[in-house]
Each structure stands twice: as C-alpha cells, then as structure tokens.
Scaffold this motif. Sequence first.
Motif, PDB file in Angstrom:
ATOM      1  N   UNK A 182     -16.263  49.313  30.437  1.00  0.00           N
ATOM      2  CA  UNK A 182     -17.438  48.677  29.826  1.00  0.00           C
ATOM      3  C   UNK A 182     -17.147  47.227  29.462  1.00  0.00           C
ATOM      4  N   UNK A 183     -15.949  46.986  28.890  1.00  0.00           N
ATOM      5  CA  UNK A 183     -15.577  45.614  28.527  1.00  0.00           C
ATOM      6  C   UNK A 183     -15.513  44.732  29.757  1.00  0.00           C
ATOM      7  N   UNK A 184     -14.920  45.255  30.833  1.00  0.00           N
ATOM      8  CA  UNK A 184     -14.821  44.481  32.070  1.00  0.00           C
ATOM      9  C   UNK A 184     -16.202  44.125  32.594  1.00  0.00           C
ATOM     10  N   UNK A 185     -17.091  45.107  32.655  1.00  0.00           N
ATOM     11  CA  UNK A 185     -18.440  44.846  33.166  1.00  0.00           C
ATOM     12  C   UNK A 185     -19.209  43.903  32.257  1.00  0.00           C
ATOM     13  N   UNK A 231     -19.502  36.426  36.489  1.00  0.00           N
ATOM     14  CA  UNK A 231     -19.401  35.009  36.870  1.00  0.00           C
ATOM     15  C   UNK A 231     -20.076  34.118  35.831  1.00  0.00           C
ATOM     16  N   UNK A 232     -21.167  34.607  35.261  1.00  0.00           N
ATOM     17  CA  UNK A 232     -21.884  33.861  34.224  1.00  0.00           C
ATOM     18  C   UNK A 232     -21.853  34.696  32.957  1.00  0.00           C
ATOM     19  N   UNK A 233     -21.434  34.098  31.871  1.00  0.00           N
ATOM     20  CA  UNK A 233     -21.341  34.807  30.595  1.00  0.00           C
ATOM     21  C   UNK A 233     -22.739  34.972  30.013  1.00  0.00           C
ATOM     22  N   UNK A 234     -23.123  36.208  29.770  1.00  0.00           N
ATOM     23  CA  UNK A 234     -24.414  36.509  29.175  1.00  0.00           C
ATOM     24  C   UNK A 234     -24.137  37.125  27.810  1.00  0.00           C
ATOM     25  N   UNK A 245     -28.025  41.059  26.897  1.00  0.00           N
ATOM     26  CA  UNK A 245     -27.808  42.283  27.660  1.00  0.00           C
ATOM     27  C   UNK A 245     -28.477  43.475  26.986  1.00  0.00           C
ATOM     28  N   UNK A 246     -28.350  43.559  25.677  1.00  0.00           N
ATOM     29  CA  UNK A 246     -28.969  44.658  24.934  1.00  0.00           C
ATOM     30  C   UNK A 246     -30.482  44.592  25.050  1.00  0.00           C
ATOM     31  N   UNK A 247     -31.020  43.398  24.943  1.00  0.00           N
ATOM     32  CA  UNK A 247     -32.461  43.229  25.057  1.00  0.00           C
ATOM     33  C   UNK A 247     -32.948  43.605  26.455  1.00  0.00           C
ATOM     34  N   UNK A 248     -32.218  43.216  27.487  1.00  0.00           N
ATOM     35  CA  UNK A 248     -32.591  43.567  28.860  1.00  0.00           C
ATOM     36  C   UNK A 248     -32.589  45.079  29.044  1.00  0.00           C
TER      37      UNK A 248
END
Length: 83
Positions: free
Chosen positions: A7-10, A15-18, A23-26
């Motif tokens: 999970x941490x890796x994903x 490539x782009x830090x989000x 991510x939670x909102x998406x």
Amino acid sequence: MITGEIKRFLRDDGAVKVSRFSKTLAYKISAYTDQQEKAGNPTPTVEELAQKLFDEYEVTEEQALADTKEFIDKLVELEIIDL
C-alpha cells in the motif's frame, strides 16, 4: 506487514506525488458514484458530489492552494511542464 508495504509503495512511489487527501477524496467519489449507479440513480453531477462529499471536509483555501502548488512543483521537477 507486506500488505502495508505494498500500500505504501502504491501510495508513495508514483511518478507524480498526489496528496493522501486527494487520493481519499477520489476513492470516496468513485464509491459514491458506484453506489448511486447500483441504486438505479443517474450519475451524480459535480454539484451533487461536492454537496455530498465536501460537507464532510473542512477544505480551506490555503490547503487547496498548497496542494495545487505541490502538484505543479512536482510537474516542473519532472519536466512535464515548464514555467
């Protein structure tokens, strides 16, 4: 422990830090949209999603600007855009 590392890796090694907030909102938008479609309702509009999801969050203008700045800085660093 292994699932945590995956999970941490994903989450952290794209490539782009989000931001985690984005991510939670998406995820919540996707889950709510799926829920509405399964219930036979039409796909929610952006306004409906904002009313449903942003009532749960206190999103300040400063936080939104900081997230946007971080995102743009990363795009410049990766030479995706040039300012």
